[in-house]
Write an enzyme that holds these catalytic residues in place. Structure first.
Site, PDB file in Angstrom:
ATOM      1  N   ASP A  37     -52.921  12.901  -6.959  1.00  0.00           N
ATOM      2  CA  ASP A  37     -52.435  11.527  -6.848  1.00  0.00           C
ATOM      3  C   ASP A  37     -50.939  11.412  -6.627  1.00  0.00           C
ATOM      4  O   ASP A  37     -50.428  10.324  -6.403  1.00  0.00           O
ATOM      5  CB  ASP A  37     -52.806  10.732  -8.107  1.00  0.00           C
TER       6      ASP A  37
ATOM      7  N   ASP B  22     -48.587  16.515  -4.682  1.00  0.00           N
ATOM      8  CA  ASP B  22     -49.927  16.976  -4.296  1.00  0.00           C
ATOM      9  C   ASP B  22     -50.164  16.881  -2.791  1.00  0.00           C
ATOM     10  O   ASP B  22     -51.119  17.470  -2.275  1.00  0.00           O
ATOM     11  CB  ASP B  22     -51.008  16.147  -5.011  1.00  0.00           C
TER      12      ASP B  22
ATOM     13  N   ASP C  87     -55.431  18.266  -9.636  1.00  0.00           N
ATOM     14  CA  ASP C  87     -54.175  18.146 -10.356  1.00  0.00           C
ATOM     15  C   ASP C  87     -54.508  17.662 -11.771  1.00  0.00           C
ATOM     16  O   ASP C  87     -55.615  17.179 -12.021  1.00  0.00           O
ATOM     17  CB  ASP C  87     -53.287  17.140  -9.626  1.00  0.00           C
TER      18      ASP C  87
END
Length: 756
Positions: free
Chosen positions: A644, A648, A444
């Site tokens: 995080d 996600d 990410d």
């Protein structure tokens, strides 16, 4: 039907206890002190876990659980508590203490037996060595060695037969028992043996083999228990970070209370030099706190009212009062400890191979031992029975699969502990095994590659203004805005020591900007169109500068003061200072790096270009991340995902290995198999190196264990005797068996020194 995990006898259900024990199925053993226990998955058909009691589990078979101490019915190993508690240096493992005592007493008795048995090699005392007195002394000394010092092996061996989980203790019990019983009968009832087996009316005895093998196996157990104890050093070190007491603030004055008595909502005082006892928030005072245990950064972090503090961190020179928010296992430190402990008890898929082999191996060894006995009785030289028993016993002892059983769990336990020391928390051993094969890492952007929050990056004043004259009124106005970019400007101004002015007539215009009067001057902040609609002209030079800022992935906000363009404030989510090094390390390890982000394409492309990522997908929803991970896996890639945020979590679960930032959300951490405590992407490279080192170590252990048994069993059976006249004594077999376990343990402990 259920079986007592201690003696293996059939147990009966105590049905009358169901009502008072909330319907749980309780059993008691009719043969073993009527000991009451809850049924467990490993020993009964029921699966009722006790509530509010300590749970004990097997280090090698985590599925075995019960509410009291005992031995594992599958492998015979002593069960350990699932809940990890802090220990002091003078505390010792009860099983280790017991085995050590048995070893030293057994060794003190076995050495004279060995000397007496070998005395016939000395001509001067040869006649006495074969006397009845010598034989009786050997019998007297060996009996307590076998039946007291070695009693745990017989108990575990019996349990293994009753529960039909044959293991190393099955072989040890049969081998040592056969050597002792044969020798005792030979000495007490020599008339039962044919004349061909007697010499001067005496039959050969092998008390020294029974005694020495018992002592050697005890030595192996002591070394194994010490090694297992050392694998918990990382957990013990973490546990001991928390102080034993806390200073509770009360109307009558502060007083110390044990840490386990602290409750959520309590107010605690933390004085200079003390450790923060639990997780909470500062409600009074200020200080600097050294948080290297969490962040890895040695510099203290300033804490004032409203800031969060973490249990186990060290307070600096100030004093503050905190409100407790999380205690016990709910604290970050408690969660870390539990995750490490759970991971050390979890099983890597490769361990299934060792278990399957061991499940077939023990019955095969028993068959080989019986075959060895038959062949020596049929084809062997006189005394045939003695040769048959000695060689059959040697096969049983040298084939003990203890090294095979230790090969995987020892490496996993040491590897997980080493990772914890480096800030890499492995939640499941399966993740550690799979990480070795990962070829593609999906990341990410926000919070993983970048800091995760906007920051004021540039202050570009227009002609006629300076930076301070631009920033002071703009930040003063933005104090009244709730927009994340406004917060970044305000924080940036504070870091530069800007003193804020009073604001009047503040207004926020949706999808436009903000305006108001600051210290008698009219200030506007927003997009160019917002300023143009207010009849502000001359924005073209600023727009040209904004294009360059936007190409760098920054968001440009235009400022006008008293109807004139005053400059641009550029805000961006900065790339973490460690990210570039992390990407370089991961490329060196051979990984392809793909960024999936919900951010706009322009900013995502800038970040990908700056970091040298292999591919990027932007403006993608959580479901799209999952679909992309599936696509990569369908193409034959072994995929790990690092993120995080809550968005996600689905992709973390879909990837073969999910890696969560310890600075991220709880949902992300629950969905991941590996957690990076510091949220530092460089730790992914550490995790991969740890995985590769651990799996290589496991393969080495399995190779040594298989090779040892493949070579040892034929030699013990006597395959070299027709060619070289060589036989393997049960004593040498016992020493070799212990040495194989020690070699596996020593090899696993090397992981503590591996460089990550």
């Amino acid at each position: 039907m259920a079986l007592d995990p201690i003696c293996g006898m059939t147990v009966n259900e105590a049905s009358e206890l169901r009502a008072e024990r909330k319907g749980q199925a309780f059993y008691f053993c009719s043969d073993h002190c009527r000991q009451e226990f809850l049924s467990t998955p490993a020993i009964a058909k029921h699966d009722k876990k006790p509530q509010g009691k300590a749970i004990y589990t097997c280090p090698m078979h985590p599925e075995v659980q019960q509410d009291h101490t005992g031995d594992c019915p599958k492998c015979g190993m002593a069960l350990e508590p699932k809940t990890v508690t802090a220990v002091t240096d003078d505390e010792e493992n009860a099983e280790l203490r017991d085995m050590t005592r048995r070893f030293w007493i057994g060794a003190a008795l076995a050495v004279p037996v060995f000397v007496l048995a070998m005395a016939h090699l000395i001509p001067a005392i040869q006649s006495w060595a074969n006397s009845h007195a010598s034989r009786w002394m050997q019998f007297a000394l060996t009996t307590p060695v076998v039946w007291w010092a070695g009693w745990p092996f017989f108990k575990r061996g019996l349990c293994s037969v009753v529960t039909r989980h044959l293991n190393m203790f099955t072989l040890i019990a049969i081998g040592v028992g056969a050597a002792f019983v044969f020798s005792a009968v030979a000495m007490l009832l020599p008339g039962l043996f044919p004349p061909t087996m007697q010499h001067e009316g005496k039959v050969a005895i092998y008390f020294e083999a029974a005694a020495m093998v018992t002592v050697l196996v005890l030595l192996g157990q002591v070394l194994e228990l010490r090694a297992r104890s050392r694998t918990g050093n990382a957990i013990k070190a973490l546990l001991n970070l928390a102080p034993p007491t806390a200073r509770q603030v009360a109307p009558g004055g502060d007083h110390e209370v044990p840490l386990d008595q602290v409750k959520v909502g309590d107010w605690l005082r933390v004085v200079p030099g003390d450790k923060v006892p639990v997780d909470g928030a500062v409600v009074e005072g200020h200080s600097s706190v050294e948080e290297s245990m969490i962040t890895g950064e040695p510099l203290p972090v300033e804490k004032s009212v409203g800031d969060k503090v973490t249990g186990g961190t060290v307070n600096g020179s100030g004093s503050f009062v905190m409100r407790t928010e999380r205690v016990g296992t709910g604290t970050l430190l408690g969660q870390i400890v539990n995750m490490v402990a759970e991971a050390q008890r979890s099983r890597a898929p490769i361990q299934g191979l060792a278990d399957k082999v061991a499940g077939v191996f023990v019955p095969v060894v028993l068959a080989v031992s019986v075959l060895t006995f038959v062949l020596w009785m049929w084809l062997g030289p006189e005394p045939k029975l003695a040769h048959a028993i000695v060689n059959a016993v040697a096969v049983l002892i040298i084939a003990c699969p203890c090294a095979l059983g230790l090969a995987t769990p020892m490496s996993i336990m040491v590897g997980v502990g080493r990772g914890a020391q480096a800030g890499v928390l492995v939640k499941k051993a399966e993740a550690l095994e799979r990480l070795e094969k990962v070829t593609t890492l999906v990341v990410d952007k926000t919070g993983t590659l970048t800091e995760g929050k906007p920051k004021l990056m540039d202050v570009l004043p227009a002609d006629g203004f300076d930076a301070k004259e631009l920033l002071r009124p703009a930040a003063s106005l933005e104090q009244n805005s709730e927009h994340p970019l406004a917060a970044a400007i305000v924080q940036g101004a504070k870091e530069q020591g800007v003193v804020f002015d009073a604001v009047k007539d503040f207004r926020s215009v949706t999808v436009g900007g903000v305006l108001g009067d600051v210290a008698g001057r009219h200030v506007m902040i927003g997009k160019p169109d917002f300023l143009r609609n207010a009849k502000i002209t001359g924005l073209e030079p600023l727009e040209a500068s904004a294009v360059k800022l936007q190409e760098e992935g920054k968001s440009a906000m235009f400022v006008a003061i008293d109807g004139k363009p005053a400059g641009i404030l550029a805000v961006a989510d900065p790339i973490k200072s460690t990210t570039a090094d992390a990407i370089r390390d991961l490329h060196v390890l051979g990984l392809k790096l793909v960024m999936l982000t919900g951010d706009n394409r322009r900013i995502a492309a800038v970040v990908a270009r700056q970091l040298g990522l292999d591919a990027v997908e932007a403006e993608i929803e959580p479901a799209g991340k999952v679909a992309h991970v599936k696509k990569l896996r369908a193409e034959g890639n072994h995929v790990a995902m690092a993120g995080d945020g809550i968005n996600d979590a689905p992709a973390l679960s879909e990837a073969e290995v999910g890696i969560a930032m310890g600075t991220g959300t709880d949902v992300a951490m629950q969905s991941a198999g590996i957690i990076l405590v510091r949220g530092d992407l460089r730790d992914i490279a550490k995790a991969i190196r740890l995985s590769r080192a651990t799996m290589w170590n496991i393969r080495q252990n399995l190779f040594f264990a298989f090779l040892y048994n493949a070579l040892g069993i034929p030699v013990a059976a006597g395959v070299l005797y027709p060619f070289f006249g060589l036989l393997l004594s049960p004593i040498i077999a016992g020493a070799a068996m212990s040495l194989s376990s020690v070699s596996v343990i020593s090899n696993a402990l090397r992981l503590r020194k591996v460089r990550l």
